[in-house]
Design a protein around this motif. Sequence first.
Motif, PDB file in Angstrom:
ATOM      1  N   UNK A  32       0.756  -1.219   0.035  1.00 12.71           N
ATOM      2  CA  UNK A  32      -0.025   0.157  -0.014  1.00 12.71           C
ATOM      3  C   UNK A  32       1.011   1.244  -0.065  1.00 12.71           C
ATOM      4  N   UNK A  33       1.008   1.883  -0.973  1.00  9.45           N
ATOM      5  CA  UNK A  33       1.677   2.990  -1.175  1.00  9.45           C
ATOM      6  C   UNK A  33       1.320   4.094  -0.272  1.00  9.45           C
ATOM      7  N   UNK A  34       2.302   4.779   0.293  1.00 11.18           N
ATOM      8  CA  UNK A  34       2.051   5.920   1.512  1.00 11.18           C
ATOM      9  C   UNK A  34       0.975   6.870   0.935  1.00 11.18           C
ATOM     10  N   UNK A  35       0.138   7.121   1.833  1.00 11.21           N
ATOM     11  CA  UNK A  35      -0.816   8.011   1.527  1.00 11.21           C
ATOM     12  C   UNK A  35      -2.202   7.405   0.628  1.00 11.21           C
ATOM     13  N   UNK A  36      -1.887   6.211   0.285  1.00  8.30           N
ATOM     14  CA  UNK A  36      -3.099   5.617  -0.501  1.00  8.30           C
ATOM     15  C   UNK A  36      -4.156   5.228   0.247  1.00  8.30           C
ATOM     16  N   UNK A  57      -4.835   0.009 -12.341  1.00  9.08           N
ATOM     17  CA  UNK A  57      -4.865   1.486 -11.894  1.00  9.08           C
ATOM     18  C   UNK A  57      -5.333   2.265 -12.754  1.00  9.08           C
ATOM     19  N   UNK A  58      -6.437   2.907 -12.690  1.00  9.37           N
ATOM     20  CA  UNK A  58      -7.075   3.947 -13.554  1.00  9.37           C
ATOM     21  C   UNK A  58      -6.405   5.220 -13.163  1.00  9.37           C
ATOM     22  N   UNK A  59      -6.827   5.986 -14.063  1.00  7.91           N
ATOM     23  CA  UNK A  59      -6.253   7.560 -14.240  1.00  7.91           C
ATOM     24  C   UNK A  59      -6.607   8.323 -13.090  1.00  7.91           C
ATOM     25  N   UNK A  60      -7.218   8.018 -11.921  1.00  8.17           N
ATOM     26  CA  UNK A  60      -7.701   8.728 -10.762  1.00  8.17           C
ATOM     27  C   UNK A  60      -6.551   9.657 -10.209  1.00  8.17           C
ATOM     28  N   UNK A  79      -0.396   5.413 -15.565  1.00  7.07           N
ATOM     29  CA  UNK A  79       0.908   5.051 -15.561  1.00  7.07           C
ATOM     30  C   UNK A  79       1.575   5.579 -14.355  1.00  7.07           C
ATOM     31  N   UNK A  80       1.523   6.901 -13.829  1.00  7.91           N
ATOM     32  CA  UNK A  80       1.920   7.474 -12.633  1.00  7.91           C
ATOM     33  C   UNK A  80       1.402   6.497 -11.315  1.00  7.91           C
ATOM     34  N   UNK A  81       0.191   6.089 -11.423  1.00  9.21           N
ATOM     35  CA  UNK A  81      -0.399   5.421 -10.350  1.00  9.21           C
ATOM     36  C   UNK A  81       0.459   4.022 -10.336  1.00  9.21           C
ATOM     37  N   UNK A  82       0.475   3.500 -11.399  1.00 10.79           N
ATOM     38  CA  UNK A  82       1.153   2.013 -11.388  1.00 10.79           C
ATOM     39  C   UNK A  82       2.531   2.227 -11.200  1.00 10.79           C
ATOM     40  N   UNK A  83       3.260   3.284 -11.470  1.00 12.84           N
ATOM     41  CA  UNK A  83       4.565   3.657 -10.881  1.00 12.84           C
ATOM     42  C   UNK A  83       4.698   3.722  -9.642  1.00 12.84           C
TER      43      UNK A  83
END
Length: 149
Positions: A32-36, A57-60, A79-83
């Motif tokens: 779980x990424x920080x802040x997610x 991962x959607x573009x939210x 892509x940023x969310x996936x990264x």
Amino acid sequence: MSKFHKPLLIMTLGAILFSASAAQAGDRKAIVPEGAKPSALYSPAIEANGFIFTSGQIGIDPVSRKLPDGIEAQTRQAIANLRNVLEASGSSMDKLVKVNVYLSNMDDYGTMNKIYAEAFNGAPPARTALQVGKIPMGAMIEIEGIAVK
């Protein structure tokens, strides 16, 4: 070694190998990424046996919790969310081995491809891209991947 000890030795080694692989197969860790703030129904990623399995991962936008307008902006954000999920796990985009891309409209394939190509430095991962009926929250794209740690 007698003819009776050899089968016993083989059975013992087999039991040791089986229990070691079973223990590894059961070892899994939620990422779980920080802040997610993920849903209680899924983890953003699971680490198991040296692999990272991401949820779609959607573009939210993680701050506004809104989808940007258009396939280009949504692809960049997905892509940023996936990264972000991969980096939280200790992996990266360049360690992806398989990606699935789901589009709500296959007419967006070319635009998605241009942006997708920018995400990789070396050989891109194996990939499947499909048009699907609907994506949660009315998103235009969803991307999931499997990476090595």
